[in-house]
Design an enzyme around this catalytic site. Structure first.
Site, mmCIF file in Angstrom:
data_model
loop_
_atom_site.group_PDB
_atom_site.id
_atom_site.type_symbol
_atom_site.label_atom_id
_atom_site.label_comp_id
_atom_site.label_asym_id
_atom_site.label_seq_id
_atom_site.Cartn_x
_atom_site.Cartn_y
_atom_site.Cartn_z
ATOM 1 N N GLY A 6 -11.020 6.117 -4.870
ATOM 2 C CA GLY A 6 -10.137 6.411 -3.618
ATOM 3 C C GLY A 6 -9.304 7.531 -3.863
ATOM 4 O O GLY A 6 -8.842 7.887 -4.781
ATOM 5 N N THR A 122 -3.722 6.649 -8.816
ATOM 6 C CA THR A 122 -4.102 5.626 -7.938
ATOM 7 C C THR A 122 -2.619 5.377 -7.377
ATOM 8 O O THR A 122 -1.664 5.362 -7.837
ATOM 9 C CB THR A 122 -4.692 4.497 -8.479
ATOM 10 O OG1 THR A 122 -4.623 2.977 -7.594
ATOM 11 C CG2 THR A 122 -3.859 3.820 -9.627
ATOM 12 N N ASP A 124 -2.110 2.220 -6.392
ATOM 13 C CA ASP A 124 -1.946 0.998 -6.851
ATOM 14 C C ASP A 124 -0.964 0.724 -7.830
ATOM 15 O O ASP A 124 -0.817 -0.248 -8.252
ATOM 16 C CB ASP A 124 -3.346 0.364 -7.109
ATOM 17 C CG ASP A 124 -4.351 0.278 -5.705
ATOM 18 O OD1 ASP A 124 -3.573 0.542 -4.514
ATOM 19 O OD2 ASP A 124 -5.449 0.380 -6.121
ATOM 20 N N GLY A 167 -2.822 -2.136 -2.708
ATOM 21 C CA GLY A 167 -2.420 -2.688 -4.102
ATOM 22 C C GLY A 167 -3.533 -3.115 -5.002
ATOM 23 O O GLY A 167 -3.511 -3.535 -6.066
ATOM 24 N N ARG A 168 -4.714 -3.541 -4.288
ATOM 25 C CA ARG A 168 -5.938 -4.276 -4.868
ATOM 26 C C ARG A 168 -5.262 -5.296 -5.490
ATOM 27 O O ARG A 168 -4.540 -6.379 -4.824
ATOM 28 C CB ARG A 168 -6.513 -3.343 -5.951
ATOM 29 C CG ARG A 168 -7.647 -2.334 -5.153
ATOM 30 C CD ARG A 168 -8.639 -1.873 -5.420
ATOM 31 N NE ARG A 168 -9.637 -3.093 -5.485
ATOM 32 C CZ ARG A 168 -10.516 -3.501 -4.457
ATOM 33 N NH1 ARG A 168 -10.354 -2.910 -3.200
ATOM 34 N NH2 ARG A 168 -11.274 -4.374 -4.677
ATOM 35 N N GLU A 219 -2.132 -6.825 -0.247
ATOM 36 C CA GLU A 219 -3.405 -7.197 0.388
ATOM 37 C C GLU A 219 -4.186 -7.950 -0.683
ATOM 38 O O GLU A 219 -5.255 -8.716 -0.014
ATOM 39 C CB GLU A 219 -4.527 -5.861 0.343
ATOM 40 C CG GLU A 219 -4.507 -5.144 -0.796
ATOM 41 C CD GLU A 219 -5.328 -3.927 -0.460
ATOM 42 O OE1 GLU A 219 -6.124 -3.478 0.255
ATOM 43 O OE2 GLU A 219 -5.509 -3.240 -1.593
ATOM 44 N N HIS A 269 -4.623 2.874 5.391
ATOM 45 C CA HIS A 269 -4.854 4.176 4.712
ATOM 46 C C HIS A 269 -3.798 5.181 4.972
ATOM 47 O O HIS A 269 -3.682 6.325 4.233
ATOM 48 C CB HIS A 269 -6.194 4.758 4.998
ATOM 49 C CG HIS A 269 -7.202 3.764 4.319
ATOM 50 N ND1 HIS A 269 -7.842 2.661 4.867
ATOM 51 C CD2 HIS A 269 -8.115 4.142 3.180
ATOM 52 C CE1 HIS A 269 -8.850 2.188 4.233
ATOM 53 N NE2 HIS A 269 -9.012 3.006 3.039
ATOM 54 N N VAL A 270 -2.735 4.727 5.971
ATOM 55 C CA VAL A 270 -1.636 5.902 6.068
ATOM 56 C C VAL A 270 -0.768 5.855 4.743
ATOM 57 O O VAL A 270 -0.293 6.961 4.384
ATOM 58 C CB VAL A 270 -0.766 4.782 7.269
ATOM 59 C CG1 VAL A 270 0.697 5.380 7.111
ATOM 60 C CG2 VAL A 270 -1.387 4.985 8.394
ATOM 61 N N GLN A 271 -0.994 4.709 3.888
ATOM 62 C CA GLN A 271 0.011 4.653 2.554
ATOM 63 C C GLN A 271 -0.833 5.828 1.538
ATOM 64 O O GLN A 271 -0.143 6.119 0.531
ATOM 65 C CB GLN A 271 -0.175 3.366 1.727
ATOM 66 C CG GLN A 271 0.552 2.292 2.620
ATOM 67 C CD GLN A 271 -0.054 0.980 2.362
ATOM 68 O OE1 GLN A 271 0.517 0.310 1.461
ATOM 69 N NE2 GLN A 271 -1.286 0.204 2.839
HETATM 70 O O1 F6P Z 1 -7.321 2.000 -4.935
HETATM 71 C C1 F6P Z 1 -6.833 2.430 -3.993
HETATM 72 C C2 F6P Z 1 -7.079 1.854 -2.597
HETATM 73 O O2 F6P Z 1 -6.303 2.256 -1.696
HETATM 74 C C3 F6P Z 1 -6.635 0.135 -2.554
HETATM 75 O O3 F6P Z 1 -5.184 0.098 -2.799
HETATM 76 C C4 F6P Z 1 -7.599 -0.249 -1.580
HETATM 77 O O4 F6P Z 1 -7.701 -1.657 -1.723
HETATM 78 C C5 F6P Z 1 -8.765 0.443 -1.608
HETATM 79 O O5 F6P Z 1 -8.406 1.650 -2.064
HETATM 80 C C6 F6P Z 1 -8.886 0.737 -0.228
HETATM 81 O O6 F6P Z 1 -10.601 1.566 -0.437
HETATM 82 P P1 F6P Z 1 -11.388 2.075 0.702
HETATM 83 O O7 F6P Z 1 -10.703 3.551 0.830
HETATM 84 O O8 F6P Z 1 -12.578 2.422 0.033
HETATM 85 O O9 F6P Z 1 -11.232 1.488 2.012
#
Ligand code: F6P
Length: 340
Positions: A6, A122, A124, A167-168, A219, A269-271
């Protein structure tokens, strides 16, 4: 160089720093593979020069593009990597990535002898071996700004706002944004939550005359067994569990059990988007310089890490197969005293 997994604020700053130091101090010629391992396989590269890096320091995302996926997914994937490196005359490969990309880098080095240096990234903050990853500070700031804004609307309507952050399988973003944003409660994957307990706390707070609550949910948060029915897990084509949406389930259940009005805010994804904070720009720049230095030391199989004030090199093996979970001293010793 390549960026994998990501995207994350600060990737461009790493690339820029490695290029500046590489070109100016060592006379290096650098290229970037486009779209991670896909670009390595297809030999899609762009030249990386000091000139072409202008203006990239504050820019989010990655100019190289990024993908999930691995050369180990196909039987001839590793041969393609070796062939590409040979054909292009590369002396080294810098892999900027998260747990997945660093594991691939490690395997390519240990099992196939490739000259690789890793740079952990990352939002996360879940990579073992480094105090912090770049991108994390930016994500926490974005989440904190959002929580700050939610307080007033929550109070005006006397609502429970359930804010879901990324944050997975770790609660780093939730914990730090929860502390910084003055959340009522924070639910993290490291500690299965009990919804009844949470509802009792929310009700008690309400009875004390406090209006509104902000519940920050990572999440990957999971209920304690038998306390809340969740939806069946879904997996993507790489076998990773698809996260996102837990806040909706929690908000609904809070509404049912307490009678309070609830609303859900999924920051998503704003984060990850937009400009990195000053902290992340500095860390990324230091990592980029350290990575190109590591290449010239031929420190293959190492990754750049930060420990206290210092940038150091650590074996990639340290990160492989591990997830750096939330510091319980921070959560139990500090954060939990301020929640509700
Ligand atoms: O590992 C970074 C992350 O943004 C996680 O926090 C999130 O679960 C995941 O990637 C989302 O992935 P994608 O962009 O593939 O939806």
């Amino acid at each position: 160089m390549l960026t994998g997994g990501g995207d994350c604020p600060g990737l461009n700053a790493v690339i820029r720093a490695a290029v500046r130091k590489g070109e100016r101090a060592f006379g290096d010629e650098l290229v970037g593979f486009l779209d991670a391992w896909d670009g390595v396989r297809d030999r899609r590269t762009i030249p990386l020069t000091v000139e072409s890096m202008r203006g990239l320091l504050p820019r989010g995302g990655t100019v190289l593009g990024t993908r999930r996926g691995s050369p180990f997914d196909t039987p001839d994937g590793v041969d393609h990597v070796k062939q590409s490196m040979d054909d292009l005359g590369l002396d080294a490969l810098i892999v900027i990535g998260g747990n997945g990309s660093l594991s691939i880098a490690c395997q390519l080095h240990t099992e196939h002898g490739l000259p690789i240096v890793g740079v952990p990234k990352t939002i996360d903050n879940d990579i073992e071996g480094t105090d912090v990853t770049f991108g994390f500070n930016t994500a926490v700031q974005i989440a904190t700004d959002a929580i700050d804004r939610l307080h007033t609307t929550a109070e005006s309507h006397d609502r429970v706002m359930v804010v879901e952050v990324m944050g997975r399988h770790t609660g780093w973003i939730a914990t730090q944004a929860g502390i910084a944003g003055g959340a009522t409660a924070v639910l993290i994957p490291e500690i299965p939550f009990d919804l009844d307990q949470l509802c009792t706390r929310l009700t008690r707070r309400h009875d004390r005359g406090r209006y509104a609550s902000i519940v920050v949910v990572a999440e990957g948060a999971e209920p304690a067994e038998g306390t809340l029915e969740m939806e069946e897990k879904v997996y993507d084509r790489f076998g990773h569990v698809v996260l996102g949406g837990v806040a909706t389930r929690i908000a609904h259940a809070i509404g049912e059990r307490t009678g309070f009005e609830t609303r859900v805010v999924q920051l998503g994804h704003v984060q990850r988007g937009g400009t990195p904070t000053a902290f992340d720009r500095v860390l990324s720049t230091r990592f980029g310089v350290a990575a190109i230095n590591a290449v010239h030391e031929q420190a293959w199989g190492k990754m750049t890490v930060v420990r206290g004030p210092n940038i150091e090199l650590e074996d990639l093996t340290v990160a492989v197969g591990k997830t750096r979970t939330v510091d319980r001293e921070l959560f139990d010793g500090v954060a939990s005293h301020f929640f509700a």
